[in-house]
Design an enzyme around this catalytic site. Structure first.
Site, short mmCIF file in Angstrom:
data_model
loop_
_atom_site.label_atom_id
_atom_site.label_comp_id
_atom_site.label_asym_id
_atom_site.label_seq_id
_atom_site.Cartn_x
_atom_site.Cartn_y
_atom_site.Cartn_z
N ASP A 48 0.85 -1.20 0.00
CA ASP A 48 0.00 0.00 0.00
C ASP A 48 0.88 1.26 0.00
O ASP A 48 0.66 2.18 -0.79
CB ASP A 48 -0.89 0.06 1.26
CG ASP A 48 -1.85 -1.10 1.40
OD1 ASP A 48 -3.06 -0.86 1.45
OD2 ASP A 48 -1.39 -2.26 1.48
N GLU A 71 -4.93 7.58 0.61
CA GLU A 71 -5.37 6.88 1.81
C GLU A 71 -4.27 6.81 2.88
O GLU A 71 -4.55 6.92 4.07
CB GLU A 71 -5.84 5.45 1.46
CG GLU A 71 -6.16 4.66 2.72
CD GLU A 71 -7.00 3.42 2.51
OE1 GLU A 71 -7.09 2.93 1.38
OE2 GLU A 71 -7.55 2.94 3.52
N ASP A 143 -6.19 5.37 -3.89
CA ASP A 143 -6.27 4.23 -2.96
C ASP A 143 -5.32 3.20 -3.54
O ASP A 143 -5.64 2.51 -4.52
CB ASP A 143 -7.70 3.67 -2.87
CG ASP A 143 -7.81 2.68 -1.73
OD1 ASP A 143 -6.76 2.21 -1.24
OD2 ASP A 143 -8.95 2.38 -1.30
N ILE A 145 -3.97 0.31 -2.59
CA ILE A 145 -4.52 -1.06 -2.61
C ILE A 145 -5.88 -0.98 -1.94
O ILE A 145 -5.98 -0.95 -0.72
CB ILE A 145 -3.61 -2.09 -1.88
CG1 ILE A 145 -2.25 -2.20 -2.58
CG2 ILE A 145 -4.32 -3.45 -1.83
CD1 ILE A 145 -1.33 -3.27 -2.00
N ASP A 146 -6.91 -0.90 -2.75
CA ASP A 146 -8.27 -0.92 -2.21
C ASP A 146 -8.63 -2.39 -2.01
O ASP A 146 -8.39 -3.22 -2.90
CB ASP A 146 -9.23 -0.26 -3.21
CG ASP A 146 -10.66 -0.26 -2.72
OD1 ASP A 146 -10.87 -0.16 -1.50
OD2 ASP A 146 -11.57 -0.37 -3.57
N THR A 148 -7.50 -4.22 0.88
CA THR A 148 -6.24 -4.85 1.36
C THR A 148 -6.51 -6.25 1.91
O THR A 148 -5.67 -7.14 1.76
CB THR A 148 -5.59 -3.95 2.45
OG1 THR A 148 -5.47 -2.64 1.92
CG2 THR A 148 -4.21 -4.45 2.84
N ARG A 276 -24.12 -1.25 -1.02
CA ARG A 276 -23.21 -1.12 0.12
C ARG A 276 -23.89 -0.29 1.19
O ARG A 276 -23.89 0.94 1.16
CB ARG A 276 -21.93 -0.43 -0.34
CG ARG A 276 -20.84 -0.34 0.72
CD ARG A 276 -19.64 0.41 0.17
NE ARG A 276 -18.52 0.38 1.06
CZ ARG A 276 -17.56 -0.52 1.04
NH1 ARG A 276 -17.54 -1.47 0.13
NH2 ARG A 276 -16.58 -0.48 1.91
N ASP A 289 -12.53 5.50 -2.05
CA ASP A 289 -13.16 4.18 -2.21
C ASP A 289 -14.29 4.18 -3.22
O ASP A 289 -14.84 3.11 -3.53
CB ASP A 289 -13.70 3.69 -0.86
CG ASP A 289 -12.61 3.10 0.03
OD1 ASP A 289 -11.65 2.54 -0.52
OD2 ASP A 289 -12.73 3.21 1.26
P1 AMP Z 1 -14.61 -3.76 0.36
O1 AMP Z 1 -13.41 -4.43 -0.24
O2 AMP Z 1 -15.66 -3.43 -0.61
O3 AMP Z 1 -15.11 -4.49 1.57
O4 AMP Z 1 -14.13 -2.33 0.83
C1 AMP Z 1 -12.86 -2.08 1.28
C2 AMP Z 1 -12.87 -0.72 1.90
O5 AMP Z 1 -13.77 -0.70 2.99
C3 AMP Z 1 -11.56 -0.31 2.48
O6 AMP Z 1 -10.81 0.39 1.55
C4 AMP Z 1 -11.93 0.58 3.66
O7 AMP Z 1 -11.64 1.92 3.37
C5 AMP Z 1 -13.43 0.42 3.77
N1 AMP Z 1 -13.95 0.20 5.11
C6 AMP Z 1 -13.27 -0.05 6.27
N2 AMP Z 1 -14.13 -0.14 7.30
C7 AMP Z 1 -15.39 0.08 6.82
C8 AMP Z 1 -16.70 0.13 7.40
N3 AMP Z 1 -16.91 -0.07 8.69
N4 AMP Z 1 -17.75 0.38 6.57
C9 AMP Z 1 -17.55 0.57 5.26
N5 AMP Z 1 -16.34 0.54 4.65
C10 AMP Z 1 -15.26 0.29 5.43
MG MG Z 2 -10.04 1.33 -0.04
#
Ligand code: AMP
Ligand code: MG
Length: 352
Positions: A48, A71, A143, A145-146, A148, A276, A289
């Site tokens: 990252d 990020e 971002d 590494i979105d 991670t 989401r 994100d």
């Molecule tokens: P995903 O891979 O779609 O689950 O999303 C990953 C992203 O969720 C990460 O980059 C974080 O920035 C974000 N994230 C972390 N905690 C939370 C949370 N409580 N609610 C929503 N998104 C989150």
């Molecule tokens: Mg992310």
């Protein structure tokens, strides 16, 4: 009509392509002590930090006036206890910076043989992502590494970059090294870049950034709808989505996938809607994100709103503000999904 942001898109694709090379090679060699846990309990790896340093360096060389909303920040790496990780990150970022120029790359972007930076230069590049965001002017979001958690599992993750101008996302680029090139032909292997410019369409490219294929979300009905949702139940409410699925009469099970790869998958017709919804109060969605995914979906013929039906607001700072969730879907099905989400929100809470 030629795109007003064609140059920005070209740079963004080149930066994401180089960063995808970095993250793929980090995954091969990642060892246990190369992951930190951030204050919000989310993991961050050497990949990252190094990928943010790389992308930020390219942006700074080409657009020195443009602020960056990234990020990661380097404070944990500047202290003595961060030395081991810092050394590794500096090595990784420099390996990626000095990698040979690909076709179309330009040494003036700060890449190619001889373009290493000092350790401080790398840390400063990471920290250049500290812009607070806001309603006016140009700014990039990174971002590196979105997803991670997906990256660490060897599943989906995405290298994400966007250009926001006066709170509107104009360019979005998403690199997905682990996504199938063509879901109907798995033998073709994985790795693709997705790119969009507002008003100028959305495309899927090779991981080298070539051979664009125009993306259009195919017609979606309740019969062929599948929800795309996070793998991580802590990031979006699986139970809320289950209830929306029931209310709409959707038959198919949801497709779970980490990262903004969900937005890319939606644009290729693998799903029909990315839903989401918040898991609780308190968390604010981050602009990095969603910014690249928003322009990608809109340019592929979709709609992205929150659960009030309002457009996401990228001008409020580093976050999207109070969390009303995200509903992305094809134009034809979005009104039905939104209505079902609102119907579920209006239901009395189940007794526990
Ligand atoms: P995903 O891979 O779609 O689950 O999303 C990953 C992203 O969720 C990460 O980059 C974080 O920035 C974000 N994230 C972390 N905690 C939370 C949370 N409580 N609610 C929503 N998104 C989150
Ligand atoms: Mg992310």
């Amino acid at each position: 009509m030629s795109s007003p942001y064609a140059y920005e898109e070209r740079i963004a694709i080149a930066a994401v392509r180089r960063a995808c090379g970095l993250t793929s090679s980090v995954f091969e060699t990642l060892i246990k002590n190369e992951t930190l846990t951030k204050g919000d309990k989310s993991p961050v790896t050497v990949g990252d930090f190094a990928a943010q340093a790389l992308i930020s360096t390219v942006l700074h060389n080409v657009f020195p006036e443009d602020p960056i909303v990234g990020e990661e920040d380097a404070s944990d790496l500047r202290v003595e206890s961060g030395k081991e990780m810092r050394d590794r990150i500096v090595g990784l970022a420099n390996d990626a910076l000095k990698a040979p120029l690909a076709a179309g790359d330009d040494a003036a972007w700060g890449v190619g043989p001889g373009k290493e930076l000092t350790a401080n230069g790398i840390l400063d590049a990471i920290d250049r992502g500290n812009h607070p965001g806001g309603p006016t002017g140009r700014m990039w979001t990174i971002d590196p590494i979105d997803g991670t958690k997906g990256f660490l599992r060897g599943e989906q993750y995405a290298v994400c970059l966007s250009l926001i101008v006066d709170a509107k996302v104009q360019v979005g680029v998403i690199g997905c090294p682990n996504l199938l090139i063509d879901p109907s032909q798995p033998e073709k292997g994985t790795g693709a870049i997705f790119s969009a410019v507002r008003g100028h369409g959305a495309r899927q490219l090779t991981l080298e950034g070539t051979d664009p294929i125009t993306l259009r979300i195919p017609p979606t009905t309740v019969e062929n709808l599948k929800f795309l949702e996070s793998v991580e139940a802590a990031h979006s409410s699986h139970s809320f989505n289950d209830r929306v699925t029931e209310v709409l009469g959707v038959k198919a099970a949801p497709v779970r996938m980490d990262s903004q790869a969900k937005y890319a998958a939606l644009c290729r017709g693998e799903g029909g809607s990315y839903l989401r919804m918040p898991t609780g109060v308190g968390y604010r969605e981050k602009i990095w994100d969603h910014a690249p995914g928003e322009v990608l979906v809109v340019e592929a013929g979709g709609v992205v709103t929150d659960s009030r039906g309002q457009a996401l607001n990228f001008g409020l700072g580093r976050t999207l503000g109070e969390n009303f969730g995200v509903i992305a879907a094809g134009k034809d099905i979005h009104p039905q999904v939104l209505a079902a989400v609102q119907a579920v929100q209006a239901e009395p809470k189940a007794k526990v």
